[in-house]
Scaffold this motif. Structure first.
Motif, short mmCIF file in Angstrom:
data_model
loop_
_atom_site.label_atom_id
_atom_site.label_comp_id
_atom_site.label_asym_id
_atom_site.label_seq_id
_atom_site.Cartn_x
_atom_site.Cartn_y
_atom_site.Cartn_z
N SER A 2 26.45 49.35 37.10
CA SER A 2 26.55 49.61 38.65
C SER A 2 27.33 48.33 39.12
O SER A 2 26.99 47.26 38.79
CB SER A 2 25.25 49.80 39.16
OG SER A 2 25.36 49.73 40.70
N ALA A 3 28.10 48.72 40.13
CA ALA A 3 28.91 47.81 40.58
C ALA A 3 28.39 47.04 41.81
O ALA A 3 28.84 46.14 42.38
CB ALA A 3 30.39 48.42 41.30
N ALA A 20 32.55 35.88 36.11
CA ALA A 20 32.87 37.15 35.69
C ALA A 20 31.90 38.05 36.65
O ALA A 20 32.21 39.19 36.95
CB ALA A 20 32.81 37.21 34.23
N GLY A 21 30.65 37.57 36.42
CA GLY A 21 29.65 38.70 37.25
C GLY A 21 30.08 38.85 38.80
O GLY A 21 29.86 40.19 39.21
N TRP A 28 37.00 42.30 42.07
CA TRP A 28 38.09 41.46 41.71
C TRP A 28 38.32 41.08 40.43
O TRP A 28 37.64 41.19 39.59
CB TRP A 28 37.53 40.04 42.44
CG TRP A 28 37.19 40.20 44.05
CD1 TRP A 28 37.48 41.32 44.97
CD2 TRP A 28 36.49 39.35 44.75
NE1 TRP A 28 37.17 41.03 46.03
CE2 TRP A 28 36.11 39.80 45.99
CE3 TRP A 28 35.80 38.00 44.68
CZ2 TRP A 28 35.52 39.15 47.19
CZ3 TRP A 28 34.84 37.57 45.50
CH2 TRP A 28 35.07 38.10 46.78
N ASP A 29 39.48 40.29 40.49
CA ASP A 29 39.86 39.86 38.86
C ASP A 29 39.03 38.72 38.67
O ASP A 29 39.04 37.61 39.56
CB ASP A 29 41.50 39.53 39.18
CG ASP A 29 41.87 38.88 37.83
OD1 ASP A 29 41.50 39.47 36.64
OD2 ASP A 29 43.03 38.25 37.71
N THR A 31 39.74 36.31 36.52
CA THR A 31 40.50 34.96 36.49
C THR A 31 40.64 34.57 37.89
O THR A 31 40.56 33.28 38.07
CB THR A 31 42.04 35.26 36.03
OG1 THR A 31 41.81 36.05 34.67
CG2 THR A 31 42.81 34.05 35.94
N LEU A 32 40.89 34.98 39.11
CA LEU A 32 41.12 34.81 40.28
C LEU A 32 39.83 33.96 40.66
O LEU A 32 39.95 33.09 41.32
CB LEU A 32 41.19 36.08 41.27
CG LEU A 32 41.21 35.50 42.68
CD1 LEU A 32 42.55 34.65 42.87
CD2 LEU A 32 41.38 36.63 43.55
N VAL A 33 38.57 34.51 40.56
CA VAL A 33 37.40 34.02 40.66
C VAL A 33 37.20 32.67 40.15
O VAL A 33 36.74 31.73 40.67
CB VAL A 33 36.28 34.96 40.57
CG1 VAL A 33 34.77 34.00 40.73
CG2 VAL A 33 36.37 36.19 41.33
N ARG A 34 37.69 32.59 38.73
CA ARG A 34 37.56 31.32 38.02
C ARG A 34 38.45 30.30 38.58
O ARG A 34 37.94 29.00 38.63
CB ARG A 34 37.81 31.62 36.43
CG ARG A 34 36.84 32.44 35.89
CD ARG A 34 37.25 32.54 34.37
NE ARG A 34 36.15 33.61 33.62
CZ ARG A 34 36.50 34.78 33.12
NH1 ARG A 34 37.71 35.09 33.24
NH2 ARG A 34 35.43 35.57 32.67
N VAL A 35 39.61 30.48 39.02
CA VAL A 35 40.65 29.69 39.73
C VAL A 35 40.04 28.92 40.91
O VAL A 35 40.08 28.18 41.11
CB VAL A 35 42.04 30.33 39.59
CG1 VAL A 35 42.82 29.30 40.45
CG2 VAL A 35 42.63 30.70 38.49
#
Length: 66
Positions: A2-3, A20-21, A28-29, A31-35
């Motif tokens: 579930s989203a 990632a979670g 969202w992407d 990679t964006l959250v990690r950056v």
């Protein structure tokens, strides 16, 4: 999956799956959250502590309630 549920996925993790979670939960992407997470380290505040707390609190993908 579930989203609307916040969990740490088994696939796509870099360290613990927190970023990632969060990315999967909000669409969202990852990679964006990690950056954003890495860049936030340079700002004053408890970012590392928040990451560690989320690592402990967020359930793994296979342990979440159905």
């Amino acid at each position: 999956m579930s989203a609307t549920t916040l969990y740490r996925p088994r696939n796509g993790r870099m360290i613990a799956g927190v970023c990632a979670g969060i990315a999967y939960r909000f669409g969202w992407d990852p990679t964006l959250v990690r950056v954003i997470a890495v860049l936030s380290i340079f700002l004053p505040g408890p970012q590392v502590l928040a990451y560690i707390l989320l690592w402990i609190i967020m359930p793994n993908e296979d342990r979440r309630p159905y």
